[in-house]
Scaffold this motif. Structure first.
Motif, short mmCIF file in Angstrom:
data_model
loop_
_atom_site.label_atom_id
_atom_site.label_comp_id
_atom_site.label_asym_id
_atom_site.label_seq_id
_atom_site.Cartn_x
_atom_site.Cartn_y
_atom_site.Cartn_z
N ALA A 91 0.84 -1.20 0.00
CA ALA A 91 0.00 0.00 0.00
C ALA A 91 0.87 1.25 0.00
O ALA A 91 0.99 1.93 1.02
N PRO A 92 1.50 1.57 -1.15
CA PRO A 92 2.38 2.74 -1.18
C PRO A 92 1.68 4.05 -0.85
O PRO A 92 2.32 5.00 -0.39
N HIS A 93 0.36 4.11 -1.03
CA HIS A 93 -0.38 5.33 -0.69
C HIS A 93 -0.44 5.55 0.83
O HIS A 93 -0.75 6.64 1.29
N LEU A 94 -0.09 4.50 1.60
CA LEU A 94 -0.09 4.61 3.06
C LEU A 94 1.32 4.70 3.64
O LEU A 94 1.49 5.01 4.81
N GLY A 95 2.33 4.42 2.84
CA GLY A 95 3.71 4.47 3.31
C GLY A 95 4.56 3.43 2.60
O GLY A 95 4.04 2.45 2.04
#
Length: 195
Positions: free
Chosen positions: A34-38
């Motif tokens: 989940a790159p949008h979260l980290g």
């Protein structure tokens, strides 16, 4: 015939198109980067199941027995789990509290959860997890049913017949709140079963 835990596992792996990390030979998986979260964020986490030795350690620390159905979950499926980056989580055994690479590979502490119980909770309620939205709780009663309650009040607001039924129902419901990349469709929409 497929077991309920096999169906739960398949649901957890529904996000495998976003990546899978098998971090333990004993069955530990992070599913769905989940790159949008980290940079180190994963959507779903299944922790390696534990033995009765770890169950006894926790029971000695808590001075009480873990609900039998939850012992079954911890020893035959997963030592706790996380759905959609802590949207919903079940707690388990932590063997280390150091902030190193093993920190992320362990669930939240089941022992500590027993001391965070809401008002009017009783000794026969065994707390097993919570929702990140408002930190509301899940607990098991002696009949092995699972109950949802608010953070400050242990009154049961929703009940499932078993841990397996609760997991199947909640994982399916929570999936409807996110898109195929694990991004919340409406970030302002509560993620709990009852508002």
């Amino acid at each position: 015939m497929k077991s309920k835990y096999e169906e739960i596992r398949n649901l957890m792996f529904k996000l495998s198109h976003l990546g899978v990390w098998n971090f333990s030979e004993d069955g530990g998986f992070f599913i769905g980067k989940a790159p949008h979260l980290g940079t180190r964020a994963w959507l779903n986490r299944i922790y390696p199941k534990i033995s009765m030795t770890e169950i006894e350690i926790m029971e000695n620390e808590m001075h009480r027995q873990i609900a039998p159905s939850y012992v079954q979950f911890l020893t035959s499926f997963s030592n706790g789990l996380d759905i959609f980056n802590d949207t919903f989580g079940l707690y388990g055994y932590r063997y280390s509290f150091r902030r190193d690479e093993t920190h992320d590979q362990q669930p939240y502490n089941l022992v500590w959860l027993q001391s965070e119980k809401p008002r009017n909770s009783t000794d026969d309620m065994f707390f097993i997890g919570e929702y990140d939205w408002d930190h509301s709780f899940l607990y098991v009663t002696p009949d092995q049913k699972v109950h949802f309650c608010h953070r400050e009040d242990a009154t049961s607001l929703f009940t499932w017949d078993s841990i397996e039924d609760m997991l199947l129902s909640e994982i399916k419901r929570i999936y409807t709140l996110f898109d195929d990349r694990g991004v919340a469709i409406d970030p302002k929409h509560p993620t709990t079963p009852i508002i």
